[in-house]
Design a protein around this motif. Structure first.
Motif, PDB file in Angstrom:
ATOM      1  N   TRP A  54       0.836  -1.205   0.000  1.00 28.24           N
ATOM      2  CA  TRP A  54       0.000   0.000   0.000  1.00 28.24           C
ATOM      3  C   TRP A  54       0.873   1.259   0.000  1.00 28.24           C
ATOM      4  CZ3 TRP A  54      -0.989   3.650   4.077  1.00 28.24           C
ATOM      5  CH2 TRP A  54      -2.020   4.550   3.790  1.00 28.24           C
ATOM      6  N   LEU A  55       1.986   1.181   0.691  1.00 27.83           N
ATOM      7  CA  LEU A  55       2.916   2.323   0.719  1.00 27.83           C
ATOM      8  C   LEU A  55       3.768   2.404  -0.552  1.00 27.83           C
ATOM      9  CD1 LEU A  55       4.249   2.112   4.400  1.00 27.83           C
ATOM     10  CD2 LEU A  55       2.841   3.932   3.453  1.00 27.83           C
ATOM     11  N   ASP A  56       3.690   1.361  -1.392  1.00 28.86           N
ATOM     12  CA  ASP A  56       4.501   1.308  -2.628  1.00 28.86           C
ATOM     13  C   ASP A  56       5.989   1.272  -2.322  1.00 28.86           C
ATOM     14  OD1 ASP A  56       3.059   0.956  -4.886  1.00 28.86           O
ATOM     15  OD2 ASP A  56       2.679   3.070  -5.255  1.00 28.86           O
ATOM     16  N   VAL A  57       6.366   0.539  -1.305  1.00 26.99           N
ATOM     17  CA  VAL A  57       7.800   0.370  -1.031  1.00 26.99           C
ATOM     18  C   VAL A  57       8.099  -1.120  -0.897  1.00 26.99           C
ATOM     19  CG1 VAL A  57       8.238   2.603   0.042  1.00 26.99           C
ATOM     20  CG2 VAL A  57       7.519   0.692   1.465  1.00 26.99           C
ATOM     21  N   SER A  58       9.282  -1.522  -1.319  1.00 22.45           N
ATOM     22  CA  SER A  58       9.678  -2.919  -1.222  1.00 22.45           C
ATOM     23  C   SER A  58      10.277  -3.176   0.164  1.00 22.45           C
ATOM     24  CB  SER A  58      10.693  -3.246  -2.313  1.00 22.45           C
ATOM     25  OG  SER A  58      11.788  -2.366  -2.224  1.00 22.45           O
TER      26      SER A  58
END
Lengths: 169, 385
Positions: A54-58
């Protein structure tokens, strides 16, 4: 990364022993703070992957950020040590459910899963509770210096966390 | 302090802390999803930019300033060879865009063929009047000729290929590659180059693939061993490993024959480096506006990282010791290719469309590396699918 070491430096039981008055443990709400903290860690670990999506981070990117948060908190422990809080349940909860613990719970959740993360939280928070119960056996200054020492370890662990995150594809 | 004010204070610290992280280390990784056709179209647009700017003597438009609408002076023969190579790579894909690329590349090749000079017992590519011949230029000319061979099936330049290979082999000693040959004395210079080592190694390894059993593999292997174990430390390239996409190409060329443990470890370290660079790059669009120069990488920079990942994806496909990072490499590769497509100029005149600009400037190697990167990504991602 040893997950128990990660939680140990994030929770810093010596700092909790120096900060939480032993008498506070007789309050049901203070005991509830321990349970709430463990429950929040478990939920965060369980939701870590969808939350990071959801945060668009890996996961490795989040690991670098978690390392930075832990490094700042640990450096603060080294610099100022730990002192007693007021007999205030809100302070106890905010002391335990710290930004570095939240960050570590999320990154550990993606690494080792919910069960291992929760076990690590239970062990380190249990250790912290025991330290609070035994806090009168040592002088406050000793606890404060122990908190600083754990802070030094925390900085090292945080740097390792950052390096590991940076070195992940 | 009242309980209410304390709660507000705590909430403020959490919100502020999260906000600072979200605009820096925790900025979203913007990875545009691009279909296969979009990747090929972007590569074709880059090739058209190169072809449109080509002069009658085969040279390409070197550098263009969008702010002034004028070209900037300068030329570089190594980059000329690299651009020609990338055009032949598109030619191998075929189609109308590939045909245009082949025509432009053949004109670029003519420019190089007229600049071949005797060097050792072979031939080297050197600028007219130059006192030295750069190893990298000849290495990339070899790559261009081999890509032409793949694209057209035409073997008319095999003698030139072998002659260039002999020159390149003579530049190698214990895996170290001399950056230049002194044409007056016909001896290699002492200097090394962070680029030429991998370029020469890759060229020699490709010669071995094209002409097996002619002995090109020995210098190529020596170079790869040097890159994997010594080069970064010897040349003070920190932090190691230096993100060398030419080394990644070399690894991909050699991998089907088998890699040593040190070479696999090097491939893993390179993948980690390229992966981190692409991940970090993908976050930069989430950073707040800054009065400082554009922090985003230029097309050549991002292209080089994607080229490296594309090659390492091929290594991971054939070497099981890298299987654990294969999916992560593909993910970063797709992200890097998506970023390249998203950042390509799509409006403006022929000096703008198809190019990658940073601070209003684009140079021909921006298009070269992005073009090679997109084609490499397209191939690897297609195989992964």
């Amino acid at each position: 990364m040893n997950i128990l070491a990660l939680f140990l430096v994030a929770v810093n039981p010596a700092a909790l022993a120096a900060s939480i008055p032993r008498a506070a443990l007789s309050h049901a709400s203070a005991r509830a703070a321990f349970v709430v903290t463990i429950a929040v860690v478990a939920v965060l670990a369980g939701c870590s992957e969808p939350l990071l999506d959801w945060l668009d981070v890996s996961p490795p990117t989040f690991q670098v950020a978690a390392g930075a948060v832990l490094a700042i908190a640990a450096a603060r422990s080294v610099a100022v040590g730990a002192g007693p809080l007021g007999d205030d349940d809100l302070s106890i909860l905010t002391l335990m459910l710290s930004p570095q613990l939240v960050a570590v719970a999320l990154t550990a959740g993606t690494e080792v899963g919910t069960a291992m993360t929760t076990i690590a939280a239970v062990v380190t928070l249990g250790l912290s509770g025991s330290a609070v119960l035994w806090q009168t056996r040592l002088a406050p200054a000793v606890w404060s210096w122990a908190a600083r020492l754990l802070g030094v370890a925390g900085v090292a662990v945080a740097l390792a966390l950052v390096v590991d995150g940076v070195k992940t594809v | 302090m009242t309980g209410r004010r304390r709660v507000l204070g705590i909430v403020a610290v959490w919100v502020l802390g999260f906000g600072v992280l979200r605009l820096s280390l925790l900025a979203p990784e913007g990875c545009p999803s691009v279909p296969r056709a979009g990747i090929v179209a972007s590569a074709t647009a880059a090739a058209d930019w190169l072809a449109n700017g080509q002069e009658t003597d085969g040279r390409y438009l070197y550098e263009h300033d969008r702010a002034t609408g004028r070209p900037r002076p300068g030329y570089n023969l190594v980059r000329h060879a690299g651009v020609t190579m990338s055009l032949y790579q598109l030619a191998a894909v075929g189609g109308e865009g590939g045909r245009r690329a082949l025509e432009a590349a053949d004109e670029g090749l003519e420019h190089m063929l007229h600049r071949l000079v005797r060097a050792g017992d072979g031939l080297a590519l050197a600028a007219r009047g130059a006192a030295t011949a750069r190893s990298g230029a000849s290495a990339l000319m070899v790559a261009a000729l081999l890509d032409r061979r793949l694209a057209s099936g035409d073997e008319q330049y095999d003698d030139e290929l072998r002659a260039l290979g002999r020159f390149l082999s003579g530049q190698v000693a214990d895996g170290r590659v001399a950056e230049e040959l002194d044409l007056a004395t016909d001896t290699p210079t002492q200097e090394v180059s962070r680029y030429a080592t991998g370029e020469v190694g890759w060229a020699l390894a490709r010669l071995d693939t094209a002409f097996p059993s002619e002995g090109w593999d020995a210098p190529a292997q020596a170079i790869l061993d040097h890159l994997a174990t010594e080069r970064d430390e010897e040349e003070g390239l920190m932090p190691a490993p230096w993100p060398d996409q030419w080394a990644a190409y070399l690894l991909a060329e050699v991998a089907p024959q088998g890699l040593s443990a040190e070479q696999v470890a090097y491939a893993r370290r390179l993948a980690e480096r390229f992966g981190t660079l692409v991940r970090f790059e993908s976050q930069k669009d989430g950073w707040p506006p800054s009065p400082f120069p554009d922090p985003r990488a230029r097309g050549a920079g991002l292209g080089v990282w994607v080229e490296g990942l594309g090659s390492l994806a091929r290594v991971a496909e054939v070497d099981g010791r890298l299987a654990d990072i294969g999916a992560a490499i593909d993910e970063r590769l797709a992200c890097g290719a998506g970023l390249l497509v998203a950042r390509q100029a799509v409006d403006g005149g022929p000096e703008e469309v198809g190019a990658w600009f940073r601070e209003d400037l684009t140079r021909m190697d921006d298009q070269q590396h992005a073009l090679s990167a997109l084609l490499g990504a397209e191939g690897s991602l297609e195989r992964a699918r």
